[in-house]
Design an enzyme around this catalytic site. Structure first.
Site, short mmCIF file in Angstrom:
data_model
loop_
_atom_site.label_atom_id
_atom_site.label_comp_id
_atom_site.label_asym_id
_atom_site.label_seq_id
_atom_site.Cartn_x
_atom_site.Cartn_y
_atom_site.Cartn_z
N ASP A 178 -19.47 -28.77 1.41
CA ASP A 178 -19.05 -27.39 0.54
C ASP A 178 -19.43 -26.64 0.27
O ASP A 178 -19.95 -26.24 -1.46
CB ASP A 178 -18.53 -28.49 0.01
CG ASP A 178 -17.16 -27.37 -0.38
OD1 ASP A 178 -16.94 -26.41 0.11
OD2 ASP A 178 -16.45 -27.11 -1.65
N GLU A 221 -18.58 -22.78 7.23
CA GLU A 221 -18.46 -21.81 7.66
C GLU A 221 -16.71 -21.81 8.11
O GLU A 221 -16.21 -22.56 7.86
CB GLU A 221 -18.75 -21.16 9.38
CG GLU A 221 -18.79 -19.62 8.99
CD GLU A 221 -19.92 -18.74 9.85
OE1 GLU A 221 -20.41 -17.67 9.99
OE2 GLU A 221 -20.17 -19.73 11.10
#
EC number: 3.2.1.4
Length: 869
Positions: free
Chosen positions: A726, A735
């Site tokens: 993350d 993304e």
């Protein structure tokens, strides 16, 4: 190629660099000869990865050196570059930056070690006068800042003449050896951190070395044990490499908050049991699209003050705007107004093929409400249910959101009178890649239309055909515009069936290349036939080999590059005039695929419908997982068999925390949730003045291929389910993208519709729907409802939805009203009671345009589905 994979070629550019030679700068620090190396593949023995370029030609390895071409006439040195991301620096540590370089015929080059986002702070730089003979350059320095993800850039622009530049032996020695990355996985008991539906499946996974079954306890928020049992040993889970056991506490059905599961001395994150668990996720996942809108100011009163911003790409400085965009050089001699639409992913590009599947899923989520018993006629997606500025306009809000992208897609069509008229431009985006973060209104790059493609054209044809039938009851003029565009696009694609997007057209935006468009032809023909009923489209779809093929892949039922399953699902669910046997075959193919996904799910210790091998964990894999769940959910809608519903429900557990990393992949959902997704719009990790992605934003997920340098540096050798970080720098695992969030929105809407996930009741009514006569613009229909239950019906409400522009004009033996496509018939005073075994009949006369008028496949009596006869 997924939206994030494009980053590997995103910086590909046009200059050839060679690093070799000798010219050292004064030493600023002492770096021992055994200092650790921080540059990856600096001798290019492993090819070009993880190096990127922008403003240059393609990168290539020539005689062991990394070379490219750079055009002459670029205004600034930084207008073209070759670089590597995710270079770690430690404040106070001493480093030596060195390289060999050549440039032919010769140019000044600057090597910069910098912060990879605004304000692009320089930590060290080396000026090199590169000639045709390779020279060596080196510089020592002391790092001023800690930065685990600095960037090395060789600025190669600014020369009047075109250059060939080559690099070799690029090195940054110093600092400390890279430390093994250890993710914080929290408690070893992995649950859906949001919760479970009371009547649905409730499963958890426990990481443990124990081989004998472990006892488990379910505790209330007060600590009281409310259920207990024995876990099931599962051995080593292939996708995670962990030794695990699983817990099934589905028999406990009492709603409540703050439950925890205790196994092997570990206590899970808390979770709830509630039938309203997913109501807000439906709205949050759709809110993402409003936050991604281009060409309009974002209203903070709707989605939060931190997300308010001016309109992007309308030509207000520094934007160059999307209202008059020219083509790439040599592509066309006109400009188009292509404002609006959604930013595709973490960048500012807009792509027809990815916009197509994302728009389809929003439209399909609404169309499902016409044929799915649990969807309550679409009331939860109706007007004024979502946070969109168009609320209150008598149009379902989800259609309003889809229209924002539809308008953009229509604008991408090549105008009449131009070469390739009727086709759709593949994409529009910045000429060069921009850095992180960058708000849309601050993007200074020129915008360009890229060449039309057959794939983009067929995406336009398919979703415009959907638009034509779904908008017909709400905006006839817009529906007609969509219908015309769909037919024009399909004809143009048939005239130009092999116009493919270039796989190397990836500077400033993703390539989204696709050289097999048989699936797009099939999908578009299906949508056009469902909308128009015209024989030509039926001929095309039935002639396609895909019409009888198995189109549901194990690793992902469908995606932007594989869309045949979209046509199959719509033929199975949207009312149409296929022969009964053919329709049964199509529906059986959906349930057969769902059975395979169920078998896969049951074989995975983390309970997801995805195989456990590394090849199944790919870029955007979370979208693939959800799309497999969409097939399961559709099988439930078709059959009312709860096993399919339970499979779709259980898939959400993986996304919301029941996974090896113990993370929810949806921002704002769960105790430990992703919040630093790769996005220029939501760059809080890099700029605290910017927000995190809004609640309901889905991360791409674990990607075993490690296709960005940040994760390649940290996660080499990871087990598939652990191949995720993350962090905003990891574009290949973290993304955001519209096609992943459209999948999440579809599934969230389905989950919210299931309420408590109670047992599916047997029908207690049967309906005969008969159109006795039809004429060019109308029809005469009679509906008979029979009570097959054991108790009398005292007062009745019969409901169904038309497929398109059909409208009730007159009626008898009932009070009939219509809202959009939904028709509601209620009893008269004299026929309100239907005794067991008795029936009532009413009729209507309706009008319609030129489209088909198939019988509805879902008719409800007082909210419950009736058997159709």
């Amino acid at each position: 190629m997924t939206p994030s994979r494009r980053r590997l070629t995103a910086f590909a550019a046009a200059t050839t660099l060679v690093l070799t030679g000798a010219a050292a700068s004064p030493a600023l620090a002492e770096v021992p000869p055994d200092a650790p190396e921080q540059i990856r593949n600096g001798d290019f023995s492993a090819g070009t990865s993880p190096w990127f370029s922008y403003g240059t030609g393609d990168l290539g390895v020539v005689d062991g050196r990394l070379c490219t071409t750079v055009p002459g006439g670029l205004a600034n040195p930084w207008d073209a570059g070759i670089g590597q991301d995710a270079v770690p620096l430690i404040a106070g540590a001493e480093y030596e930056l060195s390289f060999d370089i050549s440039a032919t015929p010769g140019a000044a080059v600057t090597a910069v070690l910098q912060l990879g986002s605004a304000p692009y702070t320089t930590y060290a730089s080396v000026n090199a006068n590169a000639t045709g003979t390779a020279q060596h350059f080196a510089k020592t320095f002391t790092a001023s800042d800690d930065n685990p993800a600095a960037q090395v850039i060789f600025q190669v622009g600014g020369s009047a003449q075109a250059q060939t530049v080559c690099l070799d032996n690029v090195s940054l020695r110093g600092g400390e050896p890279a430390q093994p990355y250890e993710p914080d996985t929290g408690p070893r008991v992995r649950v859906n951190q949001v919760g479970y539906l009371p009547g649905g499946p409730k499963n958890a996974t426990v990481v443990t070395d124990a081989t004998d079954p472990l006892p488990w306890q379910l505790k209330s928020a007060s600590g009281k044990v409310v259920a207990s049992g024995q876990a099931t040993p599962r051995g080593v889970d292939a996708a995670s490499g962990q030794h695990v056991q699983t817990v099934d506490f589905s028999s406990f059905r009492t709603p409540g908050t703050g439950y925890t599961l205790v196994v092997d001395g570990e206590t899970s994150h808390p979770f709830d049991l509630s039938g309203t668990l997913y109501d807000r996720l439906r709205a949050d996942s759709l809110q993402f699209f409003y936050a991604q809108r281009s060409g309009t100011p974002i209203d903070g009163d709707l989605i939060g003050a931190e997300y308010a911003r001016p309109a992007g790409h309308l030509g207000v400085a520094p934007n160059q705007g999307d209202t008059n965009v020219p083509c790439q050089q040599g592509v066309c001699d006109y400009s188009l107004d292509v404002r609006g639409g959604w930013y595709d992913a973490g960048d500012h590009g807009k792509y027809v093929v990815n916009g197509g599947i994302a728009t389809y899923q929003l439209l399909n989520a609404f169309e499902r409400t016409k044929t799915a018993e649990t969807a309550a006629g679409g009331t939860a997606l109706g007007d004024s249910t979502l946070r969109v500025p168009e609320r209150g306009n008598n149009v379902p809000d989800i259609l309003d959101e889809a229209r924002w992208e539809l308008e953009f897609l229509l604008r991408m069509q090549v105008p009449a009178g131009q070469p390739l008229a009727g086709m759709a431009h593949h994409k529009i985006h910045d000429r060069n890649w921009t850095g992180l973060p960058l708000a849309p209104q601050d993007d200074p790059q020129p915008r360009e239309l890229h060449p039309p493609s057959t794939a983009a054209t067929l995406n336009l044809a398919a979703v415009a055909a959907q638009c034509a039938r779904l908008f017909a009851p709400y905006d006839a003029a817009f529906a007609a515009r969509c219908g015309t565009a769909a037919k024009t696009a399909y004809a143009a694609a048939k005239a130009h069936p092999e116009v493919y997007a270039s796989p190397t057209d990836g500077n400033g935006g993703g390539a989204y290349d696709d050289t097999n468009v048989t699936d797009e032809f099939y999908w578009a023909a299906v949508e056009l036939w469902l909308t128009t009923g015209e024989q030509a489209y039926l001929t095309d779809l039935t002639a396609s080999p895909l019409h009888t093929a198995d189109v549901f892949e194990a690793g992902g039922a469908f995606g932007w590059q594989s869309v045949a399953a979209l046509g199959r699902l719509d033929l199975a669910t949207v009312p149409n005039a296929l022969p009964a046997a053919e329709r049964a075959r199509i529906r059986a193919s959906v349930t057969a695929a769902a059975d395979r996904y169920l078998a896969t799910l049951r074989g995975q210790a983390y309970g997801l419908p995805l195989p456990g091998d590394a090849n199944s964990y790919v870029w955007g894999g979370n979208g693939n997982i959800i799309n497999n769940a969409v097939v399961l959910a559709t099988a439930f809608d078709l059959t009312r068999d709860a096993k399919y519903r339970d499979g779709a429900v259980q898939t959400a557990d993986y996304l919301l925390g029941r996974n090896a990393l113990n993370i929810s992949y949806v921002t704002g959902w769960g105790e430990h949730a992703a919040q630093n997704q790769h996005s220029r719009l939501f760059g809080h990790q890099l700029d605290p003045n910017m927000p995190h992605p809004p609640a309901g934003s889905l991360a791409g997920g674990a990607n075993a291929a490690l296709q960005d340098p940040f994760v390649a540096n940290l996660l080499a050798g990871c087990e598939p389910m652990f191949c995720y970080i993350d962090d905003i720098n990891s574009y290949s695992t973290n993304e955001v993208a519209i096609n992943w969030n459209s999948a999440l929105a579809w599934l969230a809407s389905f989950l919210a519709d299931q309420r408590d996930a109670a047992a599916v009741p047997a029908p207690t009514c049967a309906v005969t729907y008969t159109t006795h006569g039809s004429w060019p613009d109308g029809f005469n229909t009679q509906v008979t409802v029979r009570n097959t239950g054991k108790t009398a019906v005292n007062g009745w409400n019969v409901r169904w939805a038309f497929t398109g522009d059909q409208h009730v004009n007159s009626y008898w033996s009932a009070q009939v009203s219509q809202s959009g496509a939904t028709v509601t018939a209620t009893n008269e005073s004299w026929n309100a009671k239907i005794a067991p075994g008795a029936e009532v009949t009413f009729g209507l006369i309706g009008s319609t345009g030129k489209g088909p008028n198939p019988n509805p496949t879902l008719i409800t009596l007082n909210g419950q589905a009736c058997a159709l006869s």
